[in-house]
Every structure is written in structure tokens, then in C-alpha cells.
Motif scaffolding. Structure first.
Motif, PDB file in Angstrom:
ATOM      1  N   UNK A  67       0.814  -1.215   0.000  1.00  0.00           N
ATOM      2  CA  UNK A  67       0.000   0.000   0.000  1.00  0.00           C
ATOM      3  C   UNK A  67       0.851   1.271   0.000  1.00  0.00           C
ATOM      4  N   UNK A  68       2.165   1.135   0.214  1.00  0.00           N
ATOM      5  CA  UNK A  68       3.053   2.293   0.152  1.00  0.00           C
ATOM      6  C   UNK A  68       3.213   2.686  -1.313  1.00  0.00           C
ATOM      7  N   UNK A  69       3.121   3.963  -1.597  1.00  0.00           N
ATOM      8  CA  UNK A  69       3.129   4.438  -2.982  1.00  0.00           C
ATOM      9  C   UNK A  69       4.523   4.666  -3.564  1.00  0.00           C
ATOM     10  N   UNK A  70       5.591   4.383  -2.829  1.00  0.00           N
ATOM     11  CA  UNK A  70       6.933   4.710  -3.305  1.00  0.00           C
ATOM     12  C   UNK A  70       7.250   4.093  -4.664  1.00  0.00           C
ATOM     13  N   UNK A  71       7.070   2.780  -4.805  1.00  0.00           N
ATOM     14  CA  UNK A  71       7.442   2.124  -6.063  1.00  0.00           C
ATOM     15  C   UNK A  71       6.489   2.524  -7.187  1.00  0.00           C
ATOM     16  N   UNK A 107       6.310   5.398 -12.088  1.00  0.00           N
ATOM     17  CA  UNK A 107       5.654   6.351 -12.995  1.00  0.00           C
ATOM     18  C   UNK A 107       6.635   7.432 -13.448  1.00  0.00           C
ATOM     19  N   UNK A 108       7.488   7.878 -12.556  1.00  0.00           N
ATOM     20  CA  UNK A 108       8.433   8.951 -12.886  1.00  0.00           C
ATOM     21  C   UNK A 108       9.555   8.483 -13.799  1.00  0.00           C
ATOM     22  N   UNK A 155       9.637   5.359 -15.512  1.00  0.00           N
ATOM     23  CA  UNK A 155       9.265   4.444 -16.579  1.00  0.00           C
ATOM     24  C   UNK A 155       9.608   2.989 -16.350  1.00  0.00           C
ATOM     25  N   UNK A 156       9.471   2.501 -15.112  1.00  0.00           N
ATOM     26  CA  UNK A 156       9.652   1.072 -14.870  1.00  0.00           C
ATOM     27  C   UNK A 156       8.412   0.497 -14.198  1.00  0.00           C
ATOM     28  N   UNK A 157       8.286  -0.825 -14.256  1.00  0.00           N
ATOM     29  CA  UNK A 157       7.131  -1.528 -13.705  1.00  0.00           C
ATOM     30  C   UNK A 157       7.240  -1.572 -12.180  1.00  0.00           C
ATOM     31  N   UNK A 158       6.321  -0.916 -11.459  1.00  0.00           N
ATOM     32  CA  UNK A 158       6.398  -0.919  -9.999  1.00  0.00           C
ATOM     33  C   UNK A 158       6.136  -2.289  -9.375  1.00  0.00           C
ATOM     34  N   UNK A 159       5.667  -3.231 -10.189  1.00  0.00           N
ATOM     35  CA  UNK A 159       5.428  -4.587  -9.687  1.00  0.00           C
ATOM     36  C   UNK A 159       6.508  -5.568 -10.131  1.00  0.00           C
ATOM     37  N   UNK A 160       7.557  -5.066 -10.781  1.00  0.00           N
ATOM     38  CA  UNK A 160       8.673  -5.927 -11.204  1.00  0.00           C
ATOM     39  C   UNK A 160       9.345  -6.510  -9.970  1.00  0.00           C
ATOM     40  N   UNK A 206       6.254  14.702  -5.992  1.00  0.00           N
ATOM     41  CA  UNK A 206       7.473  13.929  -6.255  1.00  0.00           C
ATOM     42  C   UNK A 206       8.009  14.230  -7.654  1.00  0.00           C
ATOM     43  N   UNK A 207       7.132  14.373  -8.621  1.00  0.00           N
ATOM     44  CA  UNK A 207       7.564  14.688  -9.986  1.00  0.00           C
ATOM     45  C   UNK A 207       8.336  16.013  -9.994  1.00  0.00           C
ATOM     46  N   UNK A 208       7.796  17.025  -9.341  1.00  0.00           N
ATOM     47  CA  UNK A 208       8.442  18.333  -9.317  1.00  0.00           C
ATOM     48  C   UNK A 208       9.829  18.261  -8.658  1.00  0.00           C
ATOM     49  N   UNK A 209       9.964  17.468  -7.617  1.00  0.00           N
ATOM     50  CA  UNK A 209      11.235  17.394  -6.888  1.00  0.00           C
ATOM     51  C   UNK A 209      12.284  16.544  -7.601  1.00  0.00           C
ATOM     52  N   UNK A 210      11.853  15.526  -8.322  1.00  0.00           N
ATOM     53  CA  UNK A 210      12.822  14.617  -8.951  1.00  0.00           C
ATOM     54  C   UNK A 210      13.080  14.938 -10.407  1.00  0.00           C
ATOM     55  N   UNK A 211      12.471  15.995 -10.926  1.00  0.00           N
ATOM     56  CA  UNK A 211      12.747  16.391 -12.311  1.00  0.00           C
ATOM     57  C   UNK A 211      14.200  16.807 -12.419  1.00  0.00           C
TER      58      UNK A 211
END
Length: 162
Positions: A40-44, A49-50, A52-57, A156-161
């Protein structure tokens, strides 16, 4: 007395640019030996999403993808005592920080710290001091942080751009 918890080793590639700092891994993460192990943690989901990898890999694939984008992951606390997973449950006098001087000396490519939630930032400042690198506190990816996923993702998108 509450059991002493030990955090996980950092996730770090050859030339990290950003260090994401949580407070202390959850009960699920410590049991699995994997950062952000609570499904349930949204990190992955956010980092997938940021970048471009599969968060369930499989976990090693997610770690490799994150490191390939020059992002390292660690926690502020090396050890602490806590019942459950909530940051508010950490016994204040039991907190021992990780060795950031050694980490920064070994990873001179770091340009920014990203705190995953308020507790990580507060405990870093209290136990380590003012950050020596530019830093930003982001909404926690924890399921206990009830902000909408889309709002977390935007921050997170704004900070990791780049």
C-alpha cells in the motif's frame, strides 16, 4: 523492553545524484529486507511512474531501475525501538542515525536530499544537523499519509525532475 530494530543497507548505484531518505523501514519492509515493502506504500508506484519502470517488477529490477536514474534510497535511522510501523511510535530516546558523513564522502556525486515525509526531515535535523546539500521534504509515500495519490505524484515529480 521493545526490540531494537536495525534498518536496511542503502540502495545505491555508482553515481547517485539524489538521496531519498525515509525515517525507518516498516515492519513489512524489515521482514522482507526490501525498502517500501508494504504494497500500500506508494513509493514504487510513484518512482515507477516517474522513471518508466514496472512498480510490480521483482525487487532487484526495481532497485536497478532506480539506481540507473541516479537515485539512492536510505533511511535516517540506523536503529531504534518502535512498536508497529508508524513514525510516531518510534521511541525518541532510542534513535541512532546512520553515518551520513561516511556516506556523503563515499558518494560525492550527490546533489540533493529528498525527505520522504516530515518525520525523516525532523529526525535528520535533530540527530544529524542541517543538511549539507540542498533538500526538500515531500509528502510521505506511506499509506498513513492520506493525501491523494495524484497529489503525491505531482509533488514527487516536481522534486525529482532533472
Amino acid at each position: 523492553m521493545t526490540e531494537l530494530l536495525r534498518g536496511l543497507d542503502p540502495l545505491v548505484g555508482g553515481a547517485p545524484r539524489v538521496l531519498v531518505l525515509g525515517n525507518m523501514p516498516s515492519v513489512m519492509s524489515l521482514a522482507s529486507g526490501e525498502y517500501y515493502g508494504n504494497p500500500r506504500n506508494a513509493f514504487w508506484r510513484i518512482t515507477g511512474a516517474l522513471f518508466g519502470f514496472d512498480p510490480d517488477a521483482p525487487y532487484p529490477d526495481r532497485v536497478a531501475a532506480l539506481c540507473s536514474h541516479e537515485v539512492a534510497v536510505w533511511d535516517v535511522l540506523k536503529t531504534c525501538r518502535r512498536v508497529g510501523s508508524l513514525d510516531s511510535s518510534v521511541e525518541r530516546d532510542s534513535m541512532v542515525p546512520n553515518n551520513f558523513d561516511a556516506f556523503f564522502a563515499a558518494h560525492r556525486t550527490l546533489q540533493r536530499l529528498v525527505f520522504n515525509g516530515a518525520a525523516a526531515e525532523a529526525n535528520y535535523r535533530r540527530l544529524v544537523g542541517a543538511p549539507s546539500l540542498p533538500s526538500v521534504r515531500l509528502p510521505s509515500t506511506s499509506p498513513a499519509q492520506t493525501m491523494r495519490y495524484e497529489d503525491k505524484l505531482g509533488a514527487w515529480r516536481a522534486a525529482l525532475a532533472r
